[in-house]
Design an enzyme around this catalytic site. Structure first.
Site, PDB file in Angstrom:
ATOM      1  N   VAL A  97       0.866  -1.194   0.150  1.00  0.00           N
ATOM      2  CA  VAL A  97      -0.011  -0.139   0.192  1.00  0.00           C
ATOM      3  C   VAL A  97       0.951   1.239   0.069  1.00  0.00           C
ATOM      4  O   VAL A  97       0.565   2.320  -0.743  1.00  0.00           O
ATOM      5  CB  VAL A  97      -0.952  -0.025   1.282  1.00  0.00           C
ATOM      6  CG1 VAL A  97      -1.804   1.234   1.197  1.00  0.00           C
ATOM      7  CG2 VAL A  97      -1.953  -1.439   1.227  1.00  0.00           C
TER       8      VAL A  97
ATOM      9  N   GLU B  12     -10.317   5.550   5.242  1.00  0.00           N
ATOM     10  CA  GLU B  12     -11.426   5.133   4.293  1.00  0.00           C
ATOM     11  C   GLU B  12     -10.649   3.688   3.723  1.00  0.00           C
ATOM     12  O   GLU B  12     -11.470   2.938   3.314  1.00  0.00           O
ATOM     13  CB  GLU B  12     -11.235   6.230   3.033  1.00  0.00           C
ATOM     14  CG  GLU B  12     -12.152   5.820   1.858  1.00  0.00           C
ATOM     15  CD  GLU B  12     -13.791   5.483   2.414  1.00  0.00           C
ATOM     16  OE1 GLU B  12     -13.949   4.374   2.435  1.00  0.00           O
ATOM     17  OE2 GLU B  12     -14.286   6.526   2.409  1.00  0.00           O
TER      18      GLU B  12
ATOM     19  N   LYS C 119      -7.171  -1.836   9.585  1.00  0.00           N
ATOM     20  CA  LYS C 119      -8.586  -2.084  10.094  1.00  0.00           C
ATOM     21  C   LYS C 119      -8.338  -2.874  11.653  1.00  0.00           C
ATOM     22  O   LYS C 119      -9.508  -2.609  12.142  1.00  0.00           O
ATOM     23  CB  LYS C 119      -9.344  -2.788   8.907  1.00  0.00           C
ATOM     24  CG  LYS C 119      -8.632  -4.204   8.384  1.00  0.00           C
ATOM     25  CD  LYS C 119      -8.000  -3.601   7.192  1.00  0.00           C
ATOM     26  CE  LYS C 119      -6.969  -4.672   6.723  1.00  0.00           C
ATOM     27  NZ  LYS C 119      -7.134  -5.132   5.306  1.00  0.00           N
TER      28      LYS C 119
ATOM     29  N   VAL D 271     -11.390  -0.357   4.878  1.00  0.00           N
ATOM     30  CA  VAL D 271     -12.922  -1.202   4.775  1.00  0.00           C
ATOM     31  C   VAL D 271     -12.967  -0.960   3.139  1.00  0.00           C
ATOM     32  O   VAL D 271     -13.102   0.291   2.646  1.00  0.00           O
ATOM     33  CB  VAL D 271     -14.100  -0.285   5.374  1.00  0.00           C
ATOM     34  CG1 VAL D 271     -14.944  -1.362   5.161  1.00  0.00           C
ATOM     35  CG2 VAL D 271     -13.461  -0.242   6.799  1.00  0.00           C
TER      36      VAL D 271
ATOM     37  N   GLU E 240      -3.440 -10.374   4.099  1.00  0.00           N
ATOM     38  CA  GLU E 240      -2.637  -9.846   4.965  1.00  0.00           C
ATOM     39  C   GLU E 240      -1.416 -10.603   5.480  1.00  0.00           C
ATOM     40  O   GLU E 240      -1.291 -11.815   4.881  1.00  0.00           O
ATOM     41  CB  GLU E 240      -3.491 -10.015   6.301  1.00  0.00           C
ATOM     42  CG  GLU E 240      -4.833  -9.170   6.281  1.00  0.00           C
ATOM     43  CD  GLU E 240      -4.636  -7.643   5.973  1.00  0.00           C
ATOM     44  OE1 GLU E 240      -4.132  -7.199   6.641  1.00  0.00           O
ATOM     45  OE2 GLU E 240      -5.263  -7.289   5.009  1.00  0.00           O
TER      46      GLU E 240
ATOM     47  N   LYS F  11     -13.450  -5.047   9.347  1.00  0.00           N
ATOM     48  CA  LYS F  11     -14.160  -4.191   8.708  1.00  0.00           C
ATOM     49  C   LYS F  11     -15.544  -3.972   9.069  1.00  0.00           C
ATOM     50  O   LYS F  11     -16.059  -2.878   8.954  1.00  0.00           O
ATOM     51  CB  LYS F  11     -13.907  -4.528   7.428  1.00  0.00           C
ATOM     52  CG  LYS F  11     -12.596  -4.631   6.797  1.00  0.00           C
ATOM     53  CD  LYS F  11     -12.284  -5.343   5.491  1.00  0.00           C
ATOM     54  CE  LYS F  11     -11.007  -5.236   4.847  1.00  0.00           C
ATOM     55  NZ  LYS F  11     -10.522  -6.335   3.775  1.00  0.00           N
TER      56      LYS F  11
ATOM     57  N   ARG G 163      11.341  -0.598   7.516  1.00  0.00           N
ATOM     58  CA  ARG G 163      12.355  -1.413   8.115  1.00  0.00           C
ATOM     59  C   ARG G 163      13.906  -1.459   7.198  1.00  0.00           C
ATOM     60  O   ARG G 163      14.897  -1.144   7.829  1.00  0.00           O
ATOM     61  CB  ARG G 163      11.999  -3.005   8.307  1.00  0.00           C
ATOM     62  CG  ARG G 163      10.992  -2.841   9.522  1.00  0.00           C
ATOM     63  CD  ARG G 163      10.655  -4.366   9.628  1.00  0.00           C
ATOM     64  NE  ARG G 163       9.946  -4.912   8.418  1.00  0.00           N
ATOM     65  CZ  ARG G 163       9.246  -5.982   8.431  1.00  0.00           C
ATOM     66  NH1 ARG G 163       8.903  -6.598   9.446  1.00  0.00           N
ATOM     67  NH2 ARG G 163       8.387  -6.162   7.573  1.00  0.00           N
TER      68      ARG G 163
ATOM     69  N   GLY H 261     -11.466  -1.665   0.550  1.00  0.00           N
ATOM     70  CA  GLY H 261     -10.305  -1.233  -0.568  1.00  0.00           C
ATOM     71  C   GLY H 261     -10.605  -0.070  -1.061  1.00  0.00           C
ATOM     72  O   GLY H 261     -10.638   1.070  -0.628  1.00  0.00           O
TER      73      GLY H 261
HETATM   74  P1  NAP Z   1       2.993  -4.904   3.657  1.00  0.00           P
HETATM   75  O1  NAP Z   1       3.118  -5.026   2.242  1.00  0.00           O
HETATM   76  O2  NAP Z   1       3.391  -6.028   4.606  1.00  0.00           O
HETATM   77  O3  NAP Z   1       3.871  -3.753   4.185  1.00  0.00           O
HETATM   78  C1  NAP Z   1       4.245  -3.303   5.464  1.00  0.00           C
HETATM   79  C2  NAP Z   1       5.443  -2.386   5.623  1.00  0.00           C
HETATM   80  O4  NAP Z   1       5.269  -1.964   6.972  1.00  0.00           O
HETATM   81  C3  NAP Z   1       6.493  -2.461   4.928  1.00  0.00           C
HETATM   82  O5  NAP Z   1       7.079  -1.454   4.185  1.00  0.00           O
HETATM   83  C4  NAP Z   1       7.335  -2.824   6.085  1.00  0.00           C
HETATM   84  O6  NAP Z   1       8.996  -2.250   6.027  1.00  0.00           O
HETATM   85  C5  NAP Z   1       6.736  -1.972   7.254  1.00  0.00           C
HETATM   86  N1  NAP Z   1       7.038  -2.363   8.604  1.00  0.00           N
HETATM   87  C6  NAP Z   1       6.784  -3.295   9.101  1.00  0.00           C
HETATM   88  N2  NAP Z   1       7.266  -3.437  10.382  1.00  0.00           N
HETATM   89  C7  NAP Z   1       7.686  -2.218  10.313  1.00  0.00           C
HETATM   90  C8  NAP Z   1       8.395  -1.480  11.664  1.00  0.00           C
HETATM   91  N3  NAP Z   1       8.431  -2.085  12.768  1.00  0.00           N
HETATM   92  N4  NAP Z   1       8.945  -0.312  11.401  1.00  0.00           N
HETATM   93  C9  NAP Z   1       8.631   0.395  10.327  1.00  0.00           C
HETATM   94  N5  NAP Z   1       8.074  -0.387   9.265  1.00  0.00           N
HETATM   95  C10 NAP Z   1       7.640  -1.364   9.337  1.00  0.00           C
HETATM   96  O7  NAP Z   1       1.573  -4.387   3.985  1.00  0.00           O
HETATM   97  P2  NAP Z   1       0.488  -3.746   2.999  1.00  0.00           P
HETATM   98  O8  NAP Z   1      -0.262  -4.956   2.318  1.00  0.00           O
HETATM   99  O9  NAP Z   1       1.085  -2.751   2.384  1.00  0.00           O
HETATM  100  O10 NAP Z   1      -0.601  -3.242   4.248  1.00  0.00           O
HETATM  101  C11 NAP Z   1      -0.364  -2.049   4.903  1.00  0.00           C
HETATM  102  C12 NAP Z   1      -1.627  -1.712   5.846  1.00  0.00           C
HETATM  103  O11 NAP Z   1      -2.674  -1.619   4.995  1.00  0.00           O
HETATM  104  C13 NAP Z   1      -2.053  -2.957   6.618  1.00  0.00           C
HETATM  105  O12 NAP Z   1      -2.664  -2.503   7.948  1.00  0.00           O
HETATM  106  C14 NAP Z   1      -3.126  -3.826   5.989  1.00  0.00           C
HETATM  107  O13 NAP Z   1      -3.980  -4.356   6.568  1.00  0.00           O
HETATM  108  C15 NAP Z   1      -3.764  -2.447   5.189  1.00  0.00           C
HETATM  109  N6  NAP Z   1      -4.341  -2.788   3.875  1.00  0.00           N
HETATM  110  C16 NAP Z   1      -3.949  -3.629   3.000  1.00  0.00           C
HETATM  111  C17 NAP Z   1      -4.430  -3.866   1.726  1.00  0.00           C
HETATM  112  C18 NAP Z   1      -3.813  -4.618   0.763  1.00  0.00           C
HETATM  113  O14 NAP Z   1      -4.515  -5.030  -0.279  1.00  0.00           O
HETATM  114  N7  NAP Z   1      -2.390  -5.123   0.751  1.00  0.00           N
HETATM  115  C19 NAP Z   1      -5.733  -3.208   1.567  1.00  0.00           C
HETATM  116  C20 NAP Z   1      -6.395  -2.484   2.509  1.00  0.00           C
HETATM  117  C21 NAP Z   1      -5.698  -2.315   3.750  1.00  0.00           C
HETATM  118  P3  NAP Z   1       9.750  -3.107   4.971  1.00  0.00           P
HETATM  119  O15 NAP Z   1       9.101  -3.148   3.538  1.00  0.00           O
HETATM  120  O16 NAP Z   1      10.987  -2.301   5.075  1.00  0.00           O
HETATM  121  O17 NAP Z   1       9.832  -4.686   5.362  1.00  0.00           O
HETATM  122  N1  HSE Z   2      -6.425  -8.720   2.905  1.00  0.00           N
HETATM  123  C1  HSE Z   2      -7.637  -7.764   3.021  1.00  0.00           C
HETATM  124  C2  HSE Z   2      -8.451  -8.362   1.722  1.00  0.00           C
HETATM  125  C3  HSE Z   2      -6.936  -6.415   2.046  1.00  0.00           C
HETATM  126  O1  HSE Z   2      -8.202  -9.340   1.104  1.00  0.00           O
HETATM  127  O2  HSE Z   2      -9.756  -7.741   1.550  1.00  0.00           O
HETATM  128  C4  HSE Z   2      -7.893  -5.453   1.949  1.00  0.00           C
HETATM  129  O3  HSE Z   2      -8.260  -4.996   3.286  1.00  0.00           O
END
Ligand code: NAP
Ligand code: HSE
Length: 430
Positions: free
Chosen positions: A15, A131, A107, A134, A192, A207, A46, A136
């Site tokens: 994201v 926003e 969420k 919940v 996730e 959500k 990180r 996307g």
């Molecule tokens: P992700 O790809 O796993 O990215 C997580 C990021 O957080 C990475 O850049 C990681 O750093 C960083 N991070 C983890 N631990 C850390 C720490 N202790 N200090 C500093 N940075 C740290 O996750 P994502 O899919 O982008 O999701 C991010 C958020 O959006 C979550 O809350 C998720 O539930 C929400 N979300 C995701 C989606 C989706 O479709 N993916 C949709 C809606 C909401 P590194 O890259 O350096 O490892």
């Molecule tokens: N893991 C979540 C999903 C990301 O599959 O809907 C979006 O919130």
């Protein structure tokens, strides 16, 4: 044009990198639309050496994202790390305490600590925007809070987890096994970090709890959501659903009943002719029932970099414009505290699949248990005849109270001729 909105981003994964790409691609248009540019001044994650497919240029890098939230010269901190507690929570608290607005896609954090964070934000006079947390890319928080703000809502329901919808769709269309399709959803960036949150229904429950807070102007009560996931949905049940005229979807449903607020997430059989049955792949959908608008349906991609970034940046644009409605639609002091409507009081029809020994008297024992609990059958299916061997028997009930259904199921599960735990899927006539 006004001075830029200075932004610090914590987390540069799926994201976070998506947000940087969107601002780079559409920055001019966004600046025109909100009267000031969005300017990312700092990022924190990180691993500084990781290739994220985005140019960071002169953006200040922080190895310690928490320190960034405290120190960076930014008006807004965007939290895109994830997790209900730990660093994500500390970053949001630190940012609010220092009078910075917060945007998050988290969420799990909102479902568990949203009420407290919103109180802190209101006290500090800053925005807490969520926003992207919940559904996307669907602007459902804005739709419920603002677009439908003139209505009393009685029910909201929908497909709230893209990963589960993707898995159920691909299993139905291809017959592929659960684990295989889950691995694909992970590769596509939908799941996730812990995919158990998706497939066990917890992400959808997070959500739903947030949406219920906005829809009913109530404190978020994640602990009051009844949650079941999709691990036990088998190809056999998917086949029977087809035969009975249903599709299996993981739904989140929140509604006001005479007993209070009912919140539940579980696999449902939905009639194939309903719009929600045709929401496929990673798409999400939310339906809201309002007393003046009637039935309003929203659909869009529920996960992935692009749709989620779209929602995060929409929140940033609201902040840039100075658009700041109450976090959950009403001032925090006016939030309602509603009683929980217990699952035992839920009324609906049930699909039950039993694996039984094919021998005389089995069905009589099963139907006796149902009769004693006043559960009435709509239909029964048994394919083929294999005397002495295991066969599936499928029952569909008329609407009944869950407490009675559970008592009957306990008795049926204890019969010697029933070889596996009964598989039960609720039928939703939407
Ligand atoms: P992700 O790809 O796993 O990215 C997580 C990021 O957080 C990475 O850049 C990681 O750093 C960083 N991070 C983890 N631990 C850390 C720490 N202790 N200090 C500093 N940075 C740290 O996750 P994502 O899919 O982008 O999701 C991010 C958020 O959006 C979550 O809350 C998720 O539930 C929400 N979300 C995701 C989606 C989706 O479709 N993916 C949709 C809606 C909401 P590194 O890259 O350096 O490892
Ligand atoms: N893991 C979540 C999903 C990301 O599959 O809907 C979006 O919130």
């Amino acid at each position: 044009m006004k001075p830029p909105l200075k932004i610090a981003i914590a987390g540069l994964g799926t994201v976070g990198a998506g947000v940087l790409k969107l601002i780079a691609a559409n920055g001019d248009l966004i600046a025109k639309r909100c009267g000031r540019p969005l300017f990312v001044v700092a990022v924190g994650a990180r691993d500084r050496g990781k290739d994220r497919g985005v140019a960071l240029g002169a953006v200040k890098w922080y190895d310690d994202a928490e320190r960034m939230a405290e120190e960076a010269d930014a008006e807004v901190v965007v939290e895109l790390i994830g997790g209900a507690d730990g660093i994500a929570k500390r970053i949001c608290e630190a940012a609010i305490a220092r009078g910075r607005h917060v945007v998050t896609a988290n969420k799990a954090l909102l479902a568990n600590h949203g009420t407290a964070l919103a109180r802190a934000a209101e006290a500090k006079g800053v925005a807490l925007c969520y926003e992207a947390s919940v559904a996307g890319g669907i602007p459902i928080v804005k739709a419920l809070r603002e677009g439908l703000g003139a209505n009393r809502l009685s029910r909201i329901y929908g497909i709230l987890n893209g990963t589960c919808n993707y898995i159920l769709t691909v299993m139905r269309k291809t017959g592929r096994v659960f684990e295989d399709v889950l691995a694909e959803a992970q590769k596509l960036g939908y799941a996730e970090a812990d995919p158990g949150l998706d497939v066990d229904g917890i992400d959808a429950a997070h959500k739903l709890a947030i949406l219920a807070g906005v829809a009913f102007g109530t404190e978020i009560r994640f602990d009051a959501v009844h949650v079941e996931g999709i691990r036990h949905v088998s190809p056999l049940d998917i086949e029977y659903a087809k035969e009975l005229g249903y599709r299996i979807k993981l739904l989140g449903i929140a509604r006001l009943t005479e007993h209070g607020l009912e919140q539940r997430v579980h696999p449902c059989m939905v009639p194939v002719e309903t719009p929600i049955a045709h929401v496929e792949d990673v798409f999400n959908a939310v339906v809201a029932d309002g007393n003046f608008v009637g039935n309003a349906v929203f659909e869009g991609r529920g996960a992935g970099a692009g749709p989620t970034a779209s929602a995060v940046v929409a929140d940033l644009m609201d902040i840039a414009r100075g658009d700041r409605p109450p976090t959950f639609g009403v001032p925090m002091g006016d939030l309602a505290v509603l009683p929980t409507s217990p699952m035992e009081r839920h009324r609906g029809a049930y699909y039950i699949r039993l694996m039984v020994v094919d021998r005389p008297g089995v069905i009589a024992d099963v139907t006796a248990a149902l009769r004693d609990e006043q559960v009435s059958l709509e239909s029964m299916l048994q394919r083929g005849r294999r005397p002495g061997e295991m066969v599936p028997v499928v029952l569909v009930t008329h609407p009944t109270e869950e407490a009675a259904m559970n008592r009957a199921l306990r008795r049926i599960g204890g019969l010697g001729s029933v070889l596996e735990s009964p598989r039960v899927i609720r039928i939703e006539e939407l």
